[in-house]
Write a protein that holds these residues in place. Structure first.
Motif, PDB file in Angstrom:
ATOM      1  N   VAL A 102      32.993  84.533  42.171  1.00 15.39           N
ATOM      2  CA  VAL A 102      33.652  83.249  42.375  1.00 15.39           C
ATOM      3  C   VAL A 102      32.710  82.160  41.880  1.00 15.39           C
ATOM      4  CG1 VAL A 102      35.096  83.916  44.336  1.00 15.39           C
ATOM      5  CG2 VAL A 102      32.762  83.135  44.736  1.00 15.39           C
ATOM      6  N   PRO A 103      33.228  80.953  41.593  1.00 10.73           N
ATOM      7  CA  PRO A 103      32.324  79.858  41.235  1.00 10.73           C
ATOM      8  C   PRO A 103      31.370  79.549  42.380  1.00 10.73           C
ATOM      9  CG  PRO A 103      34.591  79.332  40.645  1.00 10.73           C
ATOM     10  CD  PRO A 103      34.651  80.578  41.462  1.00 10.73           C
ATOM     11  N   ALA A 104      30.100  79.321  42.046  1.00  7.20           N
ATOM     12  CA  ALA A 104      29.081  79.008  43.049  1.00  7.20           C
ATOM     13  C   ALA A 104      29.014  77.491  43.269  1.00  7.20           C
ATOM     14  CB  ALA A 104      27.728  79.559  42.608  1.00  7.20           C
ATOM     15  N   ALA A 105      28.040  77.070  44.075  1.00  8.87           N
ATOM     16  CA  ALA A 105      27.970  75.666  44.497  1.00  8.87           C
ATOM     17  C   ALA A 105      27.671  74.718  43.341  1.00  8.87           C
ATOM     18  CB  ALA A 105      26.916  75.513  45.593  1.00  8.87           C
ATOM     19  N   GLN A 106      26.801  75.138  42.422  1.00  6.46           N
ATOM     20  CA  GLN A 106      26.418  74.279  41.311  1.00  6.46           C
ATOM     21  C   GLN A 106      27.354  74.470  40.122  1.00  6.46           C
ATOM     22  OE1 GLN A 106      23.946  71.983  41.591  1.00  6.46           O
ATOM     23  NE2 GLN A 106      23.779  72.672  43.716  1.00  6.46           N
ATOM     24  N   GLN A 107      27.558  73.406  39.368  1.00  6.91           N
ATOM     25  CA  GLN A 107      28.438  73.445  38.205  1.00  6.91           C
ATOM     26  C   GLN A 107      27.988  74.504  37.210  1.00  6.91           C
ATOM     27  OE1 GLN A 107      30.224  69.765  36.270  1.00  6.91           O
ATOM     28  NE2 GLN A 107      28.661  70.258  34.776  1.00  6.91           N
ATOM     29  N   GLY A 108      28.928  75.356  36.780  1.00  9.82           N
ATOM     30  CA  GLY A 108      28.630  76.389  35.794  1.00  9.82           C
ATOM     31  C   GLY A 108      28.023  77.649  36.360  1.00  9.82           C
ATOM     32  N   GLN A 109      27.780  77.690  37.675  1.00 14.16           N
ATOM     33  CA  GLN A 109      27.195  78.870  38.295  1.00 14.16           C
ATOM     34  C   GLN A 109      28.284  79.833  38.793  1.00 14.16           C
ATOM     35  OE1 GLN A 109      24.506  77.739  41.433  1.00 14.16           O
ATOM     36  NE2 GLN A 109      22.800  77.420  40.032  1.00 14.16           N
ATOM     37  N   VAL A 110      27.923  81.137  38.804  1.00 13.51           N
ATOM     38  CA  VAL A 110      28.807  82.182  39.317  1.00 13.51           C
ATOM     39  C   VAL A 110      28.092  82.897  40.456  1.00 13.51           C
ATOM     40  CG1 VAL A 110      30.120  84.257  38.760  1.00 13.51           C
ATOM     41  CG2 VAL A 110      29.794  82.499  37.017  1.00 13.51           C
ATOM     42  N   LEU A 111      28.809  83.081  41.561  1.00 11.23           N
ATOM     43  CA  LEU A 111      28.273  83.830  42.697  1.00 11.23           C
ATOM     44  C   LEU A 111      28.723  85.271  42.604  1.00 11.23           C
ATOM     45  CD1 LEU A 111      26.899  84.011  45.514  1.00 11.23           C
ATOM     46  CD2 LEU A 111      29.137  83.419  46.498  1.00 11.23           C
ATOM     47  N   TYR A 112      27.754  86.211  42.572  1.00  6.95           N
ATOM     48  CA  TYR A 112      28.047  87.641  42.627  1.00  6.95           C
ATOM     49  C   TYR A 112      28.105  88.047  44.102  1.00  6.95           C
ATOM     50  CZ  TYR A 112      26.681  88.171  37.671  1.00  6.95           C
ATOM     51  OH  TYR A 112      26.600  88.094  36.319  1.00  6.95           O
ATOM     52  N   PHE A 113      29.175  88.740  44.497  1.00  8.36           N
ATOM     53  CA  PHE A 113      29.356  89.077  45.905  1.00  8.36           C
ATOM     54  C   PHE A 113      29.810  90.522  46.042  1.00  8.36           C
ATOM     55  CE2 PHE A 113      31.227  88.853  50.159  1.00  8.36           C
ATOM     56  CZ  PHE A 113      30.313  88.056  50.827  1.00  8.36           C
ATOM     57  N   ASP A 114      29.264  91.205  47.036  1.00  9.30           N
ATOM     58  CA  ASP A 114      29.671  92.573  47.366  1.00  9.30           C
ATOM     59  C   ASP A 114      30.733  92.481  48.456  1.00  9.30           C
ATOM     60  OD1 ASP A 114      29.929  95.160  48.432  1.00  9.30           O
ATOM     61  OD2 ASP A 114      27.856  95.677  47.971  1.00  9.30           O
ATOM     62  N   SER A 115      31.998  92.741  48.111  1.00  8.97           N
ATOM     63  CA  SER A 115      33.074  92.570  49.086  1.00  8.97           C
ATOM     64  C   SER A 115      33.218  93.764  50.027  1.00  8.97           C
ATOM     65  CB  SER A 115      34.404  92.311  48.368  1.00  8.97           C
ATOM     66  OG  SER A 115      34.774  93.405  47.560  1.00  8.97           O
ATOM     67  N   LEU A 116      32.464  94.840  49.777  1.00  4.23           N
ATOM     68  CA  LEU A 116      32.433  95.951  50.733  1.00  4.23           C
ATOM     69  C   LEU A 116      31.394  95.716  51.818  1.00  4.23           C
ATOM     70  CD1 LEU A 116      32.841  99.394  48.901  1.00  4.23           C
ATOM     71  CD2 LEU A 116      34.373  98.329  50.554  1.00  4.23           C
ATOM     72  N   GLN A 117      30.162  95.418  51.399  1.00  2.31           N
ATOM     73  CA  GLN A 117      29.086  95.173  52.345  1.00  2.31           C
ATOM     74  C   GLN A 117      29.039  93.715  52.818  1.00  2.31           C
ATOM     75  OE1 GLN A 117      27.414  97.766  53.504  1.00  2.31           O
ATOM     76  NE2 GLN A 117      28.608  99.058  52.116  1.00  2.31           N
ATOM     77  N   LEU A 118      29.824  92.861  52.171  1.00  2.00           N
ATOM     78  CA  LEU A 118      30.015  91.473  52.601  1.00  2.00           C
ATOM     79  C   LEU A 118      28.724  90.665  52.575  1.00  2.00           C
ATOM     80  CD1 LEU A 118      32.460  92.161  55.567  1.00  2.00           C
ATOM     81  CD2 LEU A 118      33.021  91.625  53.195  1.00  2.00           C
ATOM     82  N   HIS A 119      28.058  90.700  51.427  1.00  2.00           N
ATOM     83  CA  HIS A 119      26.874  89.852  51.264  1.00  2.00           C
ATOM     84  C   HIS A 119      26.736  89.460  49.802  1.00  2.00           C
ATOM     85  CE1 HIS A 119      24.408  93.017  49.373  1.00  2.00           C
ATOM     86  NE2 HIS A 119      25.000  93.843  50.230  1.00  2.00           N
ATOM     87  N   ALA A 120      26.073  88.322  49.577  1.00  2.49           N
ATOM     88  CA  ALA A 120      25.844  87.831  48.221  1.00  2.49           C
ATOM     89  C   ALA A 120      24.813  88.703  47.517  1.00  2.49           C
ATOM     90  CB  ALA A 120      25.381  86.385  48.255  1.00  2.49           C
ATOM     91  N   LEU A 121      25.012  88.910  46.223  1.00  4.46           N
ATOM     92  CA  LEU A 121      24.104  89.728  45.430  1.00  4.46           C
ATOM     93  C   LEU A 121      23.230  88.902  44.503  1.00  4.46           C
ATOM     94  CD1 LEU A 121      26.632  92.557  44.453  1.00  4.46           C
ATOM     95  CD2 LEU A 121      24.788  92.722  46.132  1.00  4.46           C
ATOM     96  N   ASN A 122      23.813  87.838  43.946  1.00  5.20           N
ATOM     97  CA  ASN A 122      23.066  87.060  42.958  1.00  5.20           C
ATOM     98  C   ASN A 122      23.856  85.790  42.645  1.00  5.20           C
ATOM     99  OD1 ASN A 122      21.140  86.301  41.118  1.00  5.20           O
ATOM    100  ND2 ASN A 122      21.272  88.141  39.857  1.00  5.20           N
ATOM    101  N   THR A 123      23.176  84.836  42.039  1.00  2.00           N
ATOM    102  CA  THR A 123      23.822  83.638  41.499  1.00  2.00           C
ATOM    103  C   THR A 123      23.320  83.443  40.076  1.00  2.00           C
ATOM    104  OG1 THR A 123      23.947  82.605  43.689  1.00  2.00           O
ATOM    105  CG2 THR A 123      24.220  81.175  41.778  1.00  2.00           C
ATOM    106  N   VAL A 124      24.252  83.240  39.145  1.00  4.62           N
ATOM    107  CA  VAL A 124      23.903  83.158  37.727  1.00  4.62           C
ATOM    108  C   VAL A 124      24.384  81.826  37.158  1.00  4.62           C
ATOM    109  CG1 VAL A 124      24.332  84.141  35.445  1.00  4.62           C
ATOM    110  CG2 VAL A 124      23.968  85.640  37.398  1.00  4.62           C
ATOM    111  N   GLN A 125      23.515  81.159  36.413  1.00  7.87           N
ATOM    112  CA  GLN A 125      23.896  79.952  35.697  1.00  7.87           C
ATOM    113  C   GLN A 125      24.525  80.381  34.375  1.00  7.87           C
ATOM    114  OE1 GLN A 125      23.315  76.622  36.949  1.00  7.87           O
ATOM    115  NE2 GLN A 125      24.862  76.194  35.382  1.00  7.87           N
ATOM    116  N   ALA A 126      25.846  80.463  34.341  1.00 10.16           N
ATOM    117  CA  ALA A 126      26.538  80.987  33.157  1.00 10.16           C
ATOM    118  C   ALA A 126      26.747  79.914  32.095  1.00 10.16           C
ATOM    119  CB  ALA A 126      27.875  81.593  33.571  1.00 10.16           C
ATOM    120  N   HIS A 127      27.041  78.684  32.503  1.00 10.72           N
ATOM    121  CA  HIS A 127      27.335  77.597  31.564  1.00 10.72           C
ATOM    122  C   HIS A 127      26.793  76.289  32.126  1.00 10.72           C
ATOM    123  CE1 HIS A 127      30.140  80.089  29.162  1.00 10.72           C
ATOM    124  NE2 HIS A 127      30.437  80.631  30.327  1.00 10.72           N
TER     125      HIS A 127
END
Length: 333
Positions: free
Chosen positions: A237-262
């Motif tokens: 899903v989009p993360a807090a900062q503009q252009g960032q993507v939040l990687y999330f594990d929907s089975l274990q229900l925790h964030a995995l990473n945040t990437v500045q994509a654009h």
């Protein structure tokens, strides 16, 4: 940087409706001209007669299907978009269209209901034309389970209600009501994601128990993706900062990473089937980037062109190459 060459799109007639954007209506099971890791961009024209952002402003239009065995495009059907624009809103007005997880079926929502097609051979599998416009429609593989969200144009219908429906028994399984409109729904055999403008709700599909709620940055496009493989259940899903993507594990229900994509706001997201690759585009639409999941390493950058464009859909071909090997789900211990 690699350049992607997309097929030329038909243009709207002079003084006709504005060509606003294009949506992906294409199965990518086999494209002989492209490598297995190719990304296929928008191929069918959507003509709008309303301002961008207005809900349901899509007119009947020409949409195309790529046969996985014959490797050519077939119109399904061909409509005169200029005549359709002059005629005004229609009950056949297309509101949404999505392939299922393996691209074997196509689900289409219109102002009068929805229809599901098998792609090879192309045949209608199920149709509902009760007059309720369907703005969001998601299938679970080739099963009889579909998720429906109304366009909210009839009394009693609400875009805040998500309905799970059994197409075989033609009966409702359950209804979920939310505080704001449901903009997108994603499913695999373990999880269901309901994407709202400022929240992402994660449900256990077998019981429809709410497992987790994520507060997100304002997300009017309803961006959010869930990989098809239920063993990994990666989602983005989009993360807090503009252009960032939040990687999330929907089975274990925790964030995995945040990437500045654009640098700019995100315009489109796509996960590969097993959830190990992420494709992104910004609202500007000139560059598509591929990152690894969950490490977030930038693997490829594709330049679409120098002029801004609205990219409405991205898709990986099945069995995309990952580190020189076919992508496979990594089973959990």
């Amino acid at each position: 940087m690699s350049r992607l060459h997309s097929p030329s799109l038909p243009r709207a007639a002079p003084h006709g409706p504005i060509l606003h954007d294009a949506c992906l209506l294409m199965s990518v099971n086999a494209v002989p001209q492209l490598a297995p890791s190719a990304i296929v961009l928008s191929l069918s024209v959507v003509v709008r007669d309303r301002e961008p952002g207005e809900h349901g402003g899509v007119l009947p239009h020409l949409y195309l299907y790529l046969s996985p065995t014959r490797h050519h495009f077939t119109p399904l059907p061909s409509l005169d978009t200029q005549a359709a624009a002059a005629a005004g809103p229609s009950t056949d007005e297309l509101l949404t269209a999505r392939f299922n997880q393996d691209h074997s079926c196509l689900a289409v929502g219109t102002r009068r209901g929805y229809q599901i097609f098998a792609c090879e051979p192309f045949t209608s599998c199920h149709a509902s034309t009760d007059g309720a416009g369907i703005a969001v429609l998601e299938m679970l593989h080739s099963s009889s389970l579909v998720a429906l969200v109304s366009a909210g144009e009839r009394p009693g219908d609400s875009p805040r209600r998500l309905r799970l429906w059994n197409t075989r028994s033609n009966a409702s399984i359950c209804d979920l009501n939310f505080s704001t409109a449901v903009l997108a729904v994603r499913m695999n055999k373990a999880r269901l994601l309901a994407v709202l403008e400022a929240k992402l709700h994660i449900f256990e599909l077998s019981t429809m128990k709410l497992m987790h709620t994520l507060e997100t940055t304002p997300n009017p496009r309803g961006l959010g993706e869930l990989c098809a493989d239920a063993e990994t259940c990666h989602c983005v899903v989009p993360a807090a900062q503009q252009g960032q993507v939040l990687y999330f594990d929907s089975l274990q229900l925790h964030a995995l990473n945040t990437v500045q994509a654009h640098k700019g706001p995100l315009g489109c997201l796509c996960l590969s089937s097993a959830g190990h690759l992420l494709a992104t585009a910004s609202e500007k639409g000139t560059v598509i980037r591929i990152h690894s999941f969950p490490q977030g390493a930038l693997l490829h950058t594709f330049r679409r062109g120098s002029l801004p464009a609205t990219i409405c859909s991205l898709s990986f071909s099945p069995g995309v190459l990952l580190a020189g090997k076919r992508e496979q789900a990594r089973r959990r211990p």
